[in-house]
Every structure is written in C-alpha cells, then in structure tokens.
Design an enzyme around this catalytic site. Sequence first.
Site, short mmCIF file in Angstrom:
data_model
loop_
_atom_site.label_atom_id
_atom_site.label_comp_id
_atom_site.label_asym_id
_atom_site.label_seq_id
_atom_site.Cartn_x
_atom_site.Cartn_y
_atom_site.Cartn_z
N ASN A 150 -1.71 -7.03 -3.71
CA ASN A 150 -0.88 -8.18 -3.39
C ASN A 150 -1.61 -9.27 -2.61
O ASN A 150 -1.43 -10.46 -2.85
CB ASN A 150 0.38 -7.73 -2.64
CG ASN A 150 0.06 -7.07 -1.31
OD1 ASN A 150 -0.91 -6.32 -1.21
ND2 ASN A 150 0.85 -7.39 -0.30
N GLU A 248 -0.91 1.96 5.79
CA GLU A 248 -0.06 0.76 5.86
C GLU A 248 0.71 0.72 4.55
O GLU A 248 0.13 0.47 3.49
CB GLU A 248 -0.95 -0.48 5.97
CG GLU A 248 -1.74 -0.55 7.25
CD GLU A 248 -0.84 -0.66 8.48
OE1 GLU A 248 -1.27 -0.27 9.55
OE2 GLU A 248 0.30 -1.15 8.32
N CYS A 282 4.30 -6.98 1.84
CA CYS A 282 5.06 -5.88 2.45
C CYS A 282 5.87 -6.36 3.65
O CYS A 282 6.76 -5.67 4.12
CB CYS A 282 4.10 -4.78 2.89
SG CYS A 282 2.81 -5.40 3.95
N GLU A 460 -3.41 -1.29 12.56
CA GLU A 460 -4.64 -2.05 12.33
C GLU A 460 -4.66 -3.20 13.33
O GLU A 460 -3.70 -3.39 14.08
CB GLU A 460 -4.67 -2.57 10.88
CG GLU A 460 -4.69 -1.44 9.84
CD GLU A 460 -4.82 -1.98 8.42
OE1 GLU A 460 -3.93 -2.71 7.96
OE2 GLU A 460 -5.83 -1.63 7.77
O1 TXE Z 1 0.14 0.29 -4.74
P1 TXE Z 1 -0.54 1.67 -4.97
P2 TXE Z 1 0.32 -0.81 -5.80
C1 TXE Z 1 4.05 -1.23 -2.61
C2 TXE Z 1 4.97 -1.97 -3.54
C3 TXE Z 1 4.30 -1.78 -4.87
C4 TXE Z 1 3.87 -0.35 -4.73
C5 TXE Z 1 2.76 -0.06 -5.70
O2 TXE Z 1 6.21 -1.31 -3.56
O3 TXE Z 1 5.20 -1.87 -5.94
O4 TXE Z 1 3.38 -0.24 -3.38
O5 TXE Z 1 1.80 -1.11 -5.54
C6 TXE Z 1 -4.94 3.13 -4.95
N1 TXE Z 1 -5.55 8.19 -4.39
N2 TXE Z 1 3.02 -2.05 -2.02
O6 TXE Z 1 0.25 -0.35 -7.22
O7 TXE Z 1 -0.26 2.25 -6.30
C7 TXE Z 1 -4.75 2.04 -5.98
O8 TXE Z 1 -5.77 2.11 -6.96
C8 TXE Z 1 -6.21 7.16 -3.83
C9 TXE Z 1 3.11 -2.32 -0.61
O9 TXE Z 1 -0.68 -1.83 -5.36
O10 TXE Z 1 -0.18 2.43 -3.78
C10 TXE Z 1 -4.85 0.79 -5.13
O11 TXE Z 1 -6.20 0.48 -4.86
N3 TXE Z 1 -5.95 5.86 -4.09
C11 TXE Z 1 1.72 -2.59 -0.07
C12 TXE Z 1 -4.17 1.23 -3.84
O12 TXE Z 1 -4.20 2.65 -3.84
C13 TXE Z 1 -4.91 5.59 -4.91
C14 TXE Z 1 1.00 -3.63 -0.88
C15 TXE Z 1 -2.71 0.79 -3.79
O13 TXE Z 1 -2.11 1.28 -4.96
C16 TXE Z 1 -4.14 6.61 -5.52
C17 TXE Z 1 1.01 -3.27 -2.26
C18 TXE Z 1 -4.50 7.95 -5.23
N4 TXE Z 1 -3.86 8.98 -5.78
C19 TXE Z 1 2.00 -2.49 -2.80
N5 TXE Z 1 -3.18 6.01 -6.30
C20 TXE Z 1 1.71 -3.11 1.37
N6 TXE Z 1 2.24 -2.35 2.31
O14 TXE Z 1 1.17 -4.18 1.60
C21 TXE Z 1 -3.35 4.67 -6.16
N7 TXE Z 1 -4.40 4.42 -5.34
#
Ligand code: TXE
Length: 480
Positions: A150, A248, A282, A460
């Site tokens: 994001n 986070e 977020c 953080e």
């Molecule tokens: O997050 P993901 P995404 C929330 C929001 C969004 C949801 C999914 O609801 O729809 O999270 O978003 C890596 N082991 N937020 O797809 O899937 C992945 O490759 C290790 C809130 O971005 O959690 C990416 O680099 N790593 C959030 C990172 O984790 C893994 C901002 C985030 O992916 C993994 C964004 C695994 N098993 C989304 N699976 C905020 N708090 O700012 C995935 N990843």
Amino acid sequence: MNIKNYINGKFVNPIQNQWIDNYNPSVGEVYGQIPNSTQEDVEKAYQSAKEAFPAWSNTTLAERSKILSNIARLIEQKLAILAEAEAKDNGKPLSLAKAIDIPRASSNFQFFADAITQFSSEAHESVGLGAMNFTLRQPIGVVGCISPWNLPLYLFTWKIAPAIAAGNCVVAKPSEVTPMTAYLLGEICNEAGLPKGVLNIVHGLGTTTGQAIVEHPNIKAISFTGGTKTGAHIARVAAPMFKKLSLELGGKNPNIIFADCNYEDMLATTVRSSFANQGQICLCGSRIFVEQSIYEKFKKDFVQKVSELKIGNPFEVDTNIGALVSKQHLEKVKSYIDIVEQEGGKILQGGNKVEVKGSEKGYYLQPTVIEVKSNQCKLNQEEIFGPVVTIMPFTSEEEVLAMANDVTYGLSSTLWTNNLQRTMRMSKNLHTGIVWVNTWLLRDLRTPFGGQKASGVGREGGFEALRFFTEPKNVCIKYE
Ligand code: TXE
C-alpha cells in the site's frame, strides 16, 4: 521490464529462473516480470548479509550516519523517477507519491541517520556493592524486513533504515504486487556507498520467498507489515524459533466527531482520512461516528464533498482517487459493497466500479459512503482496506467509546473535539496505539508507532525501532 534481486550489491536473476508478472493496475496490464525467489535465493542473500555483518557492525556511527544521509539525499534527487514508478506499480495518484510516499522514504533514512548518533544506553552503579553495570545495545546480526503493497517504498524504508542504522545487515522483501521502487533502491544504495551485502533485496511471493525469510534459522528478527492473518501465520512460524518479531498489521479505525469540533477542518480532513491512497492505508478512519446533533448536516456535507472527488488515471494531475492495487483486491473490496443491504446498511454515495476513459481495463472504484445501523455489522468489524467508509450517529461519550473499542483491531483513532477534559477521557480509554486529536496522519518519527490487539505487536519509530533492532546486554563489573 524485468527486475532482478539485489544481492551482495549486484543485480542477479533468481537461481531457479522462476518469474511472476508485474501489473500496472491503472491500465490493468502486465508491464514486467519479477523473480519468484526460492529458499536458495534467500540463502544467498543471507550469506551476503552474514559476510557483511562484522565490518558493518563495526562501522562508526558517523560513517553509518553519512551513508544513510547519502541514501536520503539520492532518494530526494530521484523523486520524479521514484514517484512515477510508485504510481505505476500501485495505482496511487502521482501527486500523492510525489507529496507523501517518496519524501517520507527519504525522511526515513535521514531520521535514522541522525537518530543513531543520539542513541544511547544506561549505566547503573550498585552503590555500596562496589559494582558498576552498563547496558550494551548491540546489533542483532542478519534481520528480515517484509513489507506490503500500500505504501511500498515508504514502509520498506521505514524498516530498513533503523535496521542498518543499528548495525544489522538485512534480507528484505517488498510486496510482489509493488516491487519497482524497492528494486530502484538497490542502485541508490550502491551510489550512496552502502557496502555490499548490508542490504539484500529478494523479490517473490509471500508464501515462497517471504516464508523462506521467516523460517531461515539464522535470520534472527522479523519486522513485518501487512495483513493480520499473515501476521498471525508469521508469528506461528517464528515463535518456536524465538525470533524477535515486530508486527504492524491491519486496522479498523474509528473517526469520532463531536459537535464542538472545528467543522470545516474536520470535514476536509475526514475526506482525506477516508479515501487517501484509495483508502488503502492501515490508518484510514474507516468507521465514522458523528454526534447526533450534527449527524444530518455532516451526512449531507460529507456526501457532497465525496461526490466531488475525481477518479482517474493516476498520472492525471487532478486525480484524487487512482486505481486499486490489483484486480483481486478490487473484487475483495467490492464484495463488501455487495453485502450492504443484507448487513442493514444503505449506500449514500458511490459503490460502483468505474471505467476510466483511456484506461478502461484499470481497477477503479468510486469512493463509497455507507450508512450503517449497528457497529456489529461486517462492514464495521472487518478491514475492507479500500475507498469505503461507514457512518453512524452516537448520542453519548460512553456509547461511542464502547463502539470504537468494540472491534478486534486497535491501531489508530481520530477524535474531533475542542473539549480538553473529553479529549483526555477519550484518549486514555481508546484501545488503539495512536490517537489523533483534531488532525490525521500528522507524523513525528520520534513517536512510538503501532497498534494493539489484532493490529500487531511491538512499535516502530524513533528509539523504539533502534531498541527492536538491537539486543540489550547487561554487563556487571565488580571493582572493589
Ligand atoms: O498483505 P499480506 P497484502 C491488510 C489489508 C490487505 C491485507 C492483505 O487488509 O487487504 O492486509 O494485503 C508477504 N510469509 N494490509 O496482500 O498478504 C507478502 O508477500 C512471509 C494492512 O499486502 O499480508 C507481502 O510482502 N511473508 C497493511 C507482505 O507479506 C508473507 C498494509 C504483506 O502481504 C507471507 C497492507 C508469508 N506466509 C495490507 N504471506 C498495513 N497494516 O499497513 C505474505 N507475505
């Protein structure tokens, strides 16, 4: 446009030669490929980091500070290129990437370039016992940084800067959905004089590349930002390995508006806190609670303002709402709009996908305002993470405080009032890691940043980040 992994200061292909398509969401087309790195690539990155660690952890603070300042300056110099890359990869308005994302990435490095020269520790004299204690705060070694799509470069650098400032070496993975600015950071680090192996960037899916970083036995700390479900999975993998974890995660943040607020300021800021970055932050205030006496007025004025937001291609200068980050994310957000009726809600504004002229295949969605009757509905309980907010009235502090806290998340709250006693009462009783009063997303990088409950673990920012990326060691010396 194929991008490569950045390992040991060089750009290299993934060993198994597996690649993933990279999309431009504003036009719905593939515009390049990125590595889907395997455990072998992560091991290679780890070895580079391990080899670089002795020298880097013994580099003087002044030298580290200089190099981080160089990175900050080069990011600033390359603002235009980086902002365009960010807008193309993420779908956010170019104006937003230029104003927020890239400047903040530069500030992240500049902040920790300065902070590391001020980061001190404690000594404790055991009076009468002839002993002196001092606390060493030593770098951990090789650490893992995993970030989401994001705010790609903004959140990627928010982890990397303190990690290397504290003397660690890093294996970092950006989201596979938005890899471009992380790729460009590699060249900037070389130009800035960062020694090879201090930062290694491996691209790929979370379930393969990310998983390999988290389960690597010698990557001793993981700093993660992303979804709550993913955070829980990472915690399950890392906990039995006793790794330090900073998580986070998601948010479902209340925006609480009392009648005594500065109305115009509140209204303008609430449009931003609802829909900035297409609501994909977020920290967005996605649940709006308005005191009954101004509810009808707010409803009318807010819907009017939202209807004036311009949805368009991110590269159009007057675009306020760009494309959502991916087709599947657009479908996920739309799936919540499709259940409004059954959840007892009413769409007051928006709710439809949009076909933008010249970018017909892009992933566009109208900013959407939904009136709900209960805080218990799915629309108020689940993180939608798109340009969708709910609104409902409240009649007392007790009522709105109970609703604000009645979610699994606890990241941030926004409170609009000019009553000091109420401000203190509410701030102390809101179950979130951050409370903004009469503002939103005003950020002082010295402050602890993070959430409670399902929004994560740890903080953080400032010295919190430098403490996370160091191991405290008590040395007790008996001298009498
Ligand atoms: O997050 P993901 P995404 C929330 C929001 C969004 C949801 C999914 O609801 O729809 O999270 O978003 C890596 N082991 N937020 O797809 O899937 C992945 O490759 C290790 C809130 O971005 O959690 C990416 O680099 N790593 C959030 C990172 O984790 C893994 C901002 C985030 O992916 C993994 C964004 C695994 N098993 C989304 N699976 C905020 N708090 O700012 C995935 N990843």
